[in-house]
Scaffold this motif. Structure first.
Motif, PDB file in Angstrom:
ATOM      1  N   TYR A 179     -69.927 -77.583  17.871  1.00 50.65           N
ATOM      2  CA  TYR A 179     -70.647 -77.949  19.089  1.00 50.65           C
ATOM      3  C   TYR A 179     -70.923 -76.724  19.967  1.00 50.65           C
ATOM      4  O   TYR A 179     -71.943 -76.666  20.669  1.00 50.65           O
ATOM      5  N   ALA A 180     -70.025 -75.736  19.904  1.00 49.51           N
ATOM      6  CA  ALA A 180     -70.249 -74.517  20.687  1.00 49.51           C
ATOM      7  C   ALA A 180     -71.386 -73.687  20.100  1.00 49.51           C
ATOM      8  O   ALA A 180     -72.285 -73.225  20.818  1.00 49.51           O
ATOM      9  N   ARG A 181     -71.383 -73.501  18.784  1.00 51.40           N
ATOM     10  CA  ARG A 181     -72.376 -72.644  18.143  1.00 51.40           C
ATOM     11  C   ARG A 181     -73.751 -73.308  18.059  1.00 51.40           C
ATOM     12  O   ARG A 181     -74.784 -72.626  18.124  1.00 51.40           O
ATOM     13  N   THR A 182     -73.759 -74.641  17.912  1.00 47.46           N
ATOM     14  CA  THR A 182     -75.031 -75.337  17.711  1.00 47.46           C
ATOM     15  C   THR A 182     -75.670 -75.785  19.015  1.00 47.46           C
ATOM     16  O   THR A 182     -76.893 -75.683  19.189  1.00 47.46           O
ATOM     17  N   TYR A 183     -74.847 -76.284  19.942  1.00 51.21           N
ATOM     18  CA  TYR A 183     -75.399 -76.879  21.159  1.00 51.21           C
ATOM     19  C   TYR A 183     -74.934 -76.191  22.439  1.00 51.21           C
ATOM     20  O   TYR A 183     -75.365 -76.563  23.532  1.00 51.21           O
ATOM     21  N   GLY A 184     -74.025 -75.215  22.318  1.00 55.40           N
ATOM     22  CA  GLY A 184     -73.575 -74.479  23.489  1.00 55.40           C
ATOM     23  C   GLY A 184     -72.534 -75.184  24.323  1.00 55.40           C
ATOM     24  O   GLY A 184     -72.288 -74.789  25.476  1.00 55.40           O
ATOM     25  N   TRP A 185     -71.884 -76.201  23.785  1.00 54.46           N
ATOM     26  CA  TRP A 185     -70.848 -76.914  24.529  1.00 54.46           C
ATOM     27  C   TRP A 185     -69.566 -76.086  24.594  1.00 54.46           C
ATOM     28  O   TRP A 185     -69.172 -75.444  23.606  1.00 54.46           O
ATOM     29  N   ALA A 186     -68.881 -76.161  25.734  1.00 52.06           N
ATOM     30  CA  ALA A 186     -67.568 -75.539  25.873  1.00 52.06           C
ATOM     31  C   ALA A 186     -66.525 -76.414  25.183  1.00 52.06           C
ATOM     32  O   ALA A 186     -66.723 -77.633  25.041  1.00 52.06           O
ATOM     33  N   ALA A 212     -73.717 -68.956  12.865  1.00 52.05           N
ATOM     34  CA  ALA A 212     -74.508 -69.874  13.689  1.00 52.05           C
ATOM     35  C   ALA A 212     -75.029 -71.059  12.889  1.00 52.05           C
ATOM     36  O   ALA A 212     -75.477 -72.056  13.470  1.00 52.05           O
ATOM     37  N   LEU A 213     -74.966 -70.982  11.550  1.00 56.88           N
ATOM     38  CA  LEU A 213     -75.477 -72.056  10.686  1.00 56.88           C
ATOM     39  C   LEU A 213     -74.357 -72.965  10.190  1.00 56.88           C
ATOM     40  O   LEU A 213     -74.475 -73.592   9.136  1.00 56.88           O
ATOM     41  N   LEU A 214     -73.299 -73.066  10.955  1.00 52.84           N
ATOM     42  CA  LEU A 214     -72.181 -73.932  10.598  1.00 52.84           C
ATOM     43  C   LEU A 214     -72.632 -75.371  10.366  1.00 52.84           C
ATOM     44  O   LEU A 214     -72.086 -76.075   9.512  1.00 52.84           O
ATOM     45  N   ARG A 215     -73.625 -75.838  11.110  1.00 50.41           N
ATOM     46  CA  ARG A 215     -74.101 -77.218  10.976  1.00 50.41           C
ATOM     47  C   ARG A 215     -74.557 -77.518   9.545  1.00 50.41           C
ATOM     48  O   ARG A 215     -74.334 -78.605   9.015  1.00 50.41           O
ATOM     49  N   TYR A 216     -75.192 -76.543   8.904  1.00 54.17           N
ATOM     50  CA  TYR A 216     -75.690 -76.762   7.540  1.00 54.17           C
ATOM     51  C   TYR A 216     -74.544 -76.755   6.528  1.00 54.17           C
ATOM     52  O   TYR A 216     -74.634 -77.418   5.485  1.00 54.17           O
ATOM     53  N   ALA A 217     -73.499 -76.024   6.828  1.00 58.49           N
ATOM     54  CA  ALA A 217     -72.313 -76.070   5.969  1.00 58.49           C
ATOM     55  C   ALA A 217     -71.682 -77.454   6.014  1.00 58.49           C
ATOM     56  O   ALA A 217     -71.270 -78.011   4.987  1.00 58.49           O
ATOM     57  N   ILE A 218     -71.616 -78.045   7.211  1.00 55.58           N
ATOM     58  CA  ILE A 218     -71.040 -79.383   7.358  1.00 55.58           C
ATOM     59  C   ILE A 218     -71.894 -80.415   6.631  1.00 55.58           C
ATOM     60  O   ILE A 218     -71.374 -81.292   5.922  1.00 55.58           O
TER      61      ILE A 218
END
Length: 469
Positions: free
Chosen positions: A288-295, A427-433
């Protein structure tokens, strides 16, 4: 049709050296006492999950302050805890089948609480690794003895309800760890490092770990209120041809191999899903931090609230669905609900990390998790019902070892590998998931469906032998 199915020969049964099961006909413990134990075990599980949930929220500050890479962080997230299962956890589970489980549970809670507090004193990678290893030491025996206790407190038709309560603790602990972690991170944010003699600087995330460890004290008081029940179910001695106290890991493994058609789908399907779920849990705050900038505090708050909202209806929906199939005459209700749950959750788990907004990602992931949770009580009930009493702890330990070693040990590192070496960018962690979900969930669903038939056959045979199923 039932009579025909019951009359068919079972190759697993023929492979067993002796099959003359004896079932206890004594009265079950009072319902009030049984449900009290189920809720205490849920509280114990809730406390255990605080460690894992807090760890996921603190990935980035721990990585920053200890100057770790993603791969090193993945070892702390999974491998450090699962290592104990490899070395000691499974042999130690033999204690569950032989000794007072209440006393063992108290020792388990004490060990992981002490190790959690020790995480807050770690100043480098290896100190943190040792403390996480201690958490694994405490938690490794908790699961086997909890399932063993519930199987001796609840008759088979009510066991899914007990395990649903226990899983409320699992999900509640995960949710509360995210919420409490978020609150503590927010309150301690910006706190200057505390310098202690010999220990050096203690940062805000380390204080969170110390508080987490102290939460084990009230749990120990709850454990003191339960009573060790009489062991019941069918005898391992009748199945493996040995005296109960001589049934060890070798005989347990022989029993599993002789009944691989029955147990194989449960264990293999768990491998597929555990790797993805442990990996997702470990990297959720980073995602969520890397993809959407959430703390991390925002991630903990929203994911924790969502888990609390969805956990109870999902788990007790599983009980309703299991009762529905049982009442309609399906002896394979446990495995059937399991297969349905994972089949339905697959598209949501694949789509969640690809959503254009964090809210849609939360929503899709929440639906997928809720559908998957509907399968959890059924899977654990299925395992307990068909397992002999004197090896129930050891088989459950092997099952949980599979979940922890494959899921906890490899899942976080698997995600780090996909991110770093397949997609080539953190930054592409979402695609790994998403990649992991697209592989894991369809394979798990097919595996569980393959296990429905052998499970149905075993239940019919157990009924023919006098089991109260």
């Amino acid at each position: 049709m039932t009579d025909i199915a019951a009359a068919q020969p079972d190759p697993d049964r023929a492979a067993s050296p002796v099959y003359r099961p004896h079932y206890s006909d004594e009265a079950w413990p009072a319902a009030r006492q049984a449900y009290h134990v189920a809720w205490v075990l849920a509280a114990v599980q809730m406390c255990a999950q605080l460690n894992n949930g807090v760890m996921t929220l603190l990935v980035e500050p721990i990585k920053r302050d200890l100057q770790l890479t993603d791969m090193e962080m993945s070892y702390l997230l999974g491998f450090s805890v699962s290592l104990f299962y490899v070395l000691i956890g499974i042999p130690a589970a033999r204690l569950v089948d032989r000794h007072n489980r209440k006393h063992l549970l108290a020792v388990s809670v004490f060990l992981w609480s002490l190790a959690s507090a020790a995480c807050g004193l770690a100043q480098n990678f290896w100190q943190f690794f040792a403390a996480r290893f201690g958490i694994g030491a405490g938690e490794s025996i908790s699961g086997p003895l909890s399932y063993s206790l519930m199987a001796d407190y609840f008759p088979p038709e009510k066991l899914p309800r007990a395990i649903a309560i226990y899983n409320v603790g699992f999900q509640g602990g995960t949710a509360l760890s995210l919420l409490l972690g978020a609150v503590m991170i927010h309150l301690l944010s910006g706190m200057p490092a505390i310098h202690l003699p010999l220990l050096g600087a203690v940062r805000e995330w380390q204080v969170v770990w110390v508080v987490t460890g102290l939460m084990g004290i009230p749990i120990l008081l709850l454990v003191a209120t339960i009573v060790e029940p009489k062991r019941r179910g069918f005898s391992a001695a009748a199945v493996v041809g040995m005296q109960p106290r001589k049934v060890g890991l070798r005989e347990t493994l022989r029993y599993l191999l002789a009944h691989w058609r029955l147990y194989g789908p449960m264990f293999l399907g768990l491998c597929f899903t555990a790797m993805h779920m442990f990996g997702t849990a470990a990297w959720s705050a980073a995602f969520y931090a890397r993809t959407y900038g959430w703390a991390p505090a925002s991630t903990g708050l929203y994911t924790g609230l969502l888990s609390l909202v969805l956990a109870v209806p999902a788990l007790f929906g599983a009980v309703w669905l299991n009762d529905h199939f049982r009442n309609r005459g399906h002896p394979d209700a446990n495995m059937r609900v399991l297969a349905i749950g994972f089949t339905a959750s697959a598209p949501f788990m694949i789509a969640a990390p690809l959503m254009p907004s964090p809210w849609l990602a939360l929503g899709m992931g929440g639906i997928g998790t809720a559908l998957m949770l509907m399968a959890a009580p059924s899977l654990n009930s299925a395992l307990q019902v068909v397992t002999p009493n004197e090896i129930r702890g050891q088989i459950t330990a092997l099952y949980l070892f599979t979940m922890t070693a494959v899921g906890g040990g490899l899942g976080p590192t698997y995600f780090a590998f996909l991110t770093q070496y397949v997609w080539g960018d953190e930054a592409l962690l979402r695609y790994a998931i998403a990649t992991s979900a697209a592989i894991s969930f369809p394979l798990a669903a097919v595996t569980y469906w393959a296990g429905v038939k052998p499970y149905r056959r075993r239940i019919l045979e157990m009924r023919a032998d006098g089991a109260p199923l």
